[in-house]
Design a protein around this motif. Structure first.
Motif, PDB file in Angstrom:
ATOM      1  N   SER A  57      -5.496   8.117   5.529  1.00 28.27           N
ATOM      2  CA  SER A  57      -6.948   7.981   5.488  1.00 28.27           C
ATOM      3  C   SER A  57      -7.360   6.528   5.741  1.00 28.27           C
ATOM      4  CB  SER A  57      -7.484   8.426   4.129  1.00 28.27           C
ATOM      5  OG  SER A  57      -8.841   8.070   3.991  1.00 28.27           O
ATOM      6  N   PRO A  58      -8.350   6.288   6.595  1.00 27.84           N
ATOM      7  CA  PRO A  58      -8.820   4.919   6.809  1.00 27.84           C
ATOM      8  C   PRO A  58      -9.257   4.231   5.518  1.00 27.84           C
ATOM      9  CG  PRO A  58      -9.733   6.387   8.472  1.00 27.84           C
ATOM     10  CD  PRO A  58      -9.047   7.260   7.463  1.00 27.84           C
ATOM     11  N   ALA A  59      -9.715   5.021   4.545  1.00 23.55           N
ATOM     12  CA  ALA A  59     -10.188   4.435   3.288  1.00 23.55           C
ATOM     13  C   ALA A  59      -9.092   3.655   2.581  1.00 23.55           C
ATOM     14  CB  ALA A  59     -10.731   5.530   2.377  1.00 23.55           C
ATOM     15  N   ALA A  60      -7.850   4.089   2.709  1.00 25.00           N
ATOM     16  CA  ALA A  60      -6.747   3.380   2.059  1.00 25.00           C
ATOM     17  C   ALA A  60      -6.575   1.980   2.645  1.00 25.00           C
ATOM     18  CB  ALA A  60      -5.457   4.181   2.199  1.00 25.00           C
ATOM     19  N   PHE A  61      -6.685   1.880   3.961  1.00 29.76           N
ATOM     20  CA  PHE A  61      -6.545   0.576   4.618  1.00 29.76           C
ATOM     21  C   PHE A  61      -7.773  -0.297   4.382  1.00 29.76           C
ATOM     22  CE2 PHE A  61      -4.102   3.721   7.040  1.00 29.76           C
ATOM     23  CZ  PHE A  61      -2.830   3.186   6.882  1.00 29.76           C
ATOM     24  N   HIS A  62      -8.954   0.305   4.399  1.00 31.02           N
ATOM     25  CA  HIS A  62     -10.168  -0.461   4.140  1.00 31.02           C
ATOM     26  C   HIS A  62     -10.158  -1.036   2.728  1.00 31.02           C
ATOM     27  CE1 HIS A  62     -12.083   0.284   7.914  1.00 31.02           C
ATOM     28  NE2 HIS A  62     -12.161   1.594   7.739  1.00 31.02           N
TER      29      HIS A  62
ATOM     30  N   LEU B   5       0.863  -1.180   0.000  1.00 33.18           N
ATOM     31  CA  LEU B   5       0.000   0.000   0.000  1.00 33.18           C
ATOM     32  C   LEU B   5       0.897   1.227   0.000  1.00 33.18           C
ATOM     33  CD1 LEU B   5      -2.690   1.528   0.308  1.00 33.18           C
ATOM     34  CD2 LEU B   5      -2.494   1.187   2.791  1.00 33.18           C
ATOM     35  N   SER B   6       0.836   2.005  -1.075  1.00 40.45           N
ATOM     36  CA  SER B   6       1.750   3.132  -1.223  1.00 40.45           C
ATOM     37  C   SER B   6       1.020   4.396  -1.631  1.00 40.45           C
ATOM     38  CB  SER B   6       2.816   2.808  -2.279  1.00 40.45           C
ATOM     39  OG  SER B   6       3.656   3.924  -2.515  1.00 40.45           O
ATOM     40  N   ASN B   7       1.457   5.511  -1.063  1.00 42.68           N
ATOM     41  CA  ASN B   7       1.014   6.816  -1.545  1.00 42.68           C
ATOM     42  C   ASN B   7       1.861   7.177  -2.758  1.00 42.68           C
ATOM     43  OD1 ASN B   7      -0.777   6.938   0.546  1.00 42.68           O
ATOM     44  ND2 ASN B   7       0.177   8.670   1.591  1.00 42.68           N
TER      45      ASN B   7
ATOM     46  N   LEU C 277       3.255  -9.937  -6.164  1.00 41.23           N
ATOM     47  CA  LEU C 277       2.655  -9.792  -4.841  1.00 41.23           C
ATOM     48  C   LEU C 277       1.176 -10.164  -4.873  1.00 41.23           C
ATOM     49  CD1 LEU C 277       4.305  -6.447  -3.624  1.00 41.23           C
ATOM     50  CD2 LEU C 277       5.163  -8.800  -3.448  1.00 41.23           C
ATOM     51  N   ASP C 278       0.627 -10.421  -3.699  1.00 34.59           N
ATOM     52  CA  ASP C 278      -0.772 -10.845  -3.618  1.00 34.59           C
ATOM     53  C   ASP C 278      -1.745  -9.700  -3.870  1.00 34.59           C
ATOM     54  OD1 ASP C 278      -0.599 -13.773  -2.721  1.00 34.59           O
ATOM     55  OD2 ASP C 278       0.746 -12.772  -1.316  1.00 34.59           O
ATOM     56  N   HIS C 279      -1.325  -8.497  -3.572  1.00 33.57           N
ATOM     57  CA  HIS C 279      -2.143  -7.327  -3.897  1.00 33.57           C
ATOM     58  C   HIS C 279      -1.256  -6.094  -3.852  1.00 33.57           C
ATOM     59  CE1 HIS C 279      -5.704  -4.934  -4.480  1.00 33.57           C
ATOM     60  NE2 HIS C 279      -5.401  -4.175  -3.445  1.00 33.57           N
ATOM     61  N   VAL C 280      -1.496  -5.168  -4.772  1.00 36.75           N
ATOM     62  CA  VAL C 280      -0.771  -3.900  -4.809  1.00 36.75           C
ATOM     63  C   VAL C 280      -1.799  -2.778  -4.882  1.00 36.75           C
ATOM     64  CG1 VAL C 280       0.802  -2.434  -6.119  1.00 36.75           C
ATOM     65  CG2 VAL C 280       1.275  -4.876  -5.897  1.00 36.75           C
ATOM     66  N   ALA C 281      -1.728  -1.854  -3.936  1.00 35.39           N
ATOM     67  CA  ALA C 281      -2.662  -0.731  -3.886  1.00 35.39           C
ATOM     68  C   ALA C 281      -1.878   0.574  -3.941  1.00 35.39           C
ATOM     69  CB  ALA C 281      -3.504  -0.792  -2.614  1.00 35.39           C
ATOM     70  N   PHE C 282      -2.083   1.328  -5.000  1.00 31.07           N
ATOM     71  CA  PHE C 282      -1.452   2.628  -5.156  1.00 31.07           C
ATOM     72  C   PHE C 282      -2.507   3.706  -4.953  1.00 31.07           C
ATOM     73  CE2 PHE C 282       1.639   0.349  -8.120  1.00 31.07           C
ATOM     74  CZ  PHE C 282       2.655   0.298  -7.171  1.00 31.07           C
ATOM     75  N   SER C 283      -2.192   4.690  -4.133  1.00 34.00           N
ATOM     76  CA  SER C 283      -3.184   5.695  -3.756  1.00 34.00           C
ATOM     77  C   SER C 283      -3.806   6.401  -4.954  1.00 34.00           C
ATOM     78  CB  SER C 283      -2.555   6.723  -2.814  1.00 34.00           C
ATOM     79  OG  SER C 283      -1.494   7.423  -3.459  1.00 34.00           O
ATOM     80  N   GLY C 284      -2.982   6.692  -5.962  1.00 36.21           N
ATOM     81  CA  GLY C 284      -3.506   7.385  -7.125  1.00 36.21           C
ATOM     82  C   GLY C 284      -4.518   6.571  -7.901  1.00 36.21           C
ATOM     83  N   ARG C 285      -4.478   5.260  -7.731  1.00 36.57           N
ATOM     84  CA  ARG C 285      -5.420   4.375  -8.422  1.00 36.57           C
ATOM     85  C   ARG C 285      -6.638   4.050  -7.581  1.00 36.57           C
ATOM     86  NH1 ARG C 285      -2.111  -0.253 -11.800  1.00 36.57           N
ATOM     87  NH2 ARG C 285      -1.206   1.136 -13.379  1.00 36.57           N
TER      88      ARG C 285
ATOM     89  N   ASP D  78       0.394   8.143 -12.384  1.00 38.93           N
ATOM     90  CA  ASP D  78       1.403   8.067 -13.443  1.00 38.93           C
ATOM     91  C   ASP D  78       2.734   7.553 -12.913  1.00 38.93           C
ATOM     92  OD1 ASP D  78       1.546  10.568 -12.069  1.00 38.93           O
ATOM     93  OD2 ASP D  78       2.769  11.418 -13.670  1.00 38.93           O
ATOM     94  N   HIS D  79       3.051   7.881 -11.652  1.00 44.78           N
ATOM     95  CA  HIS D  79       4.234   7.304 -11.012  1.00 44.78           C
ATOM     96  C   HIS D  79       4.045   5.791 -10.858  1.00 44.78           C
ATOM     97  CE1 HIS D  79       6.348  10.969  -9.126  1.00 44.78           C
ATOM     98  NE2 HIS D  79       5.390  11.454  -9.912  1.00 44.78           N
ATOM     99  N   ALA D  80       2.844   5.380 -10.483  1.00 43.66           N
ATOM    100  CA  ALA D  80       2.559   3.957 -10.305  1.00 43.66           C
ATOM    101  C   ALA D  80       2.759   3.195 -11.605  1.00 43.66           C
ATOM    102  CB  ALA D  80       1.136   3.770  -9.793  1.00 43.66           C
ATOM    103  N   ASP D  81       2.292   3.768 -12.714  1.00 46.68           N
ATOM    104  CA  ASP D  81       2.463   3.111 -14.009  1.00 46.68           C
ATOM    105  C   ASP D  81       3.941   2.888 -14.307  1.00 46.68           C
ATOM    106  OD1 ASP D  81      -0.274   3.185 -14.331  1.00 46.68           O
ATOM    107  OD2 ASP D  81      -0.264   4.956 -15.629  1.00 46.68           O
ATOM    108  N   ALA D  82       4.751   3.911 -14.050  1.00 44.29           N
ATOM    109  CA  ALA D  82       6.185   3.803 -14.307  1.00 44.29           C
ATOM    110  C   ALA D  82       6.832   2.781 -13.391  1.00 44.29           C
ATOM    111  CB  ALA D  82       6.851   5.166 -14.140  1.00 44.29           C
TER     112      ALA D  82
END
Length: 216
Positions: free
Chosen positions: A153-158, A117-119, A138-146, A123-127
């Motif tokens: 924010s709790p929403a990022a963890f949820h 989980l990254s902030n 990895l089993d899951h990748v969550a980028f804040s911009g996506r 476009d940075h995530a794409d690169a």
């Protein structure tokens, strides 16, 4: 209620990836003919909406430059080509990884689930996804911009909880920023403030009793 799953949820920058390249902001400031201190203040002050996917890269950079009282456009202080140069320089400045931490994170997949989980703007995530193919393992990748939500924010963890069909207590969240770890703990995750790999490995070994990674 927790299940019998164990998921190590990593932050990216400051844990697996390096922080911004030293001197990068000074070079960008020079490109804009503005003092480094003023540029740095504007760079970070305008960043949250960009990180959270609420602004495009051109919108972000226009906001930064306007906060420095620089006009943007044809026959202005800064043209669109300069904005693209700044965008690419910014992406490059965040492109370094810690190879030993990459290897360690990958080794953990033999004994537990591993997610990230990254902030990071989209476009940075794409690169990053293009340059670092190990992320796709990895089993899951969550980028804040996506996911349109940024730590703390709790929403990022949820998002991670829902996406992985898990319970908050199934996660051990690892971040170098204490405020983000506290935010994860507030939603029910376990948390660890990262300082170095050996300390983290000891914490994970304790969290995964009877199961040990083989990275050593």
């Amino acid at each position: 209620m927790p299940t019998d799953r164990r998921i190590v949820l990593f932050d990216l920058f400051g844990v697996i990836a390096r922080h911004q390249r030293p001197g990068a902001l000074a070079k960008m400031a020079t490109r804009c003919h503005t003092p480094t201190d003023a540029f740095t203040t504007a760079y970070w002050a305008c960043r949250p909406p960009y990180d959270a996917g609420q602004q495009s890269a051109p919108e972000y950079w226009t906001a930064v430059l306007r906060s420095l009282s620089l006009s943007v456009g044809v026959d202005s202080d800064v043209d669109t080509d300069t904005i693209e140069e700044l965008r690419l320089s910014d992406i490059d400045s965040w492109s370094r990884v810690d190879d030993r931490m990459v290897a360690y994170a990958q080794s953990l997949r033999a004994v537990t689930e591993v997610a990230l989980l990254s902030n990071i703007p989209s476009d940075h995530a794409d690169a990053f996804l293009t340059a670092q193919p190990w992320l796709h393992t990895l089993d899951h990748v969550a980028f804040s911009g996506r996911i349109k939500a940024a730590k703390p924010s709790p929403a990022a963890f949820h998002h991670c909880v829902i996406a992985m069909r898990a319970a908050p207590a199934d996660f051990l969240f690892v971040d170098d920023r204490e405020e983000n770890v506290r935010a994860a703990q507030a939603v029910g995750m376990n948390g660890h403030v990262f300082t170095d790999r050996d300390e983290l490995a000891a914490a994970i070994d304790t969290w995964l009793p009877s199961r040990r990674p083989t990275w050593r």
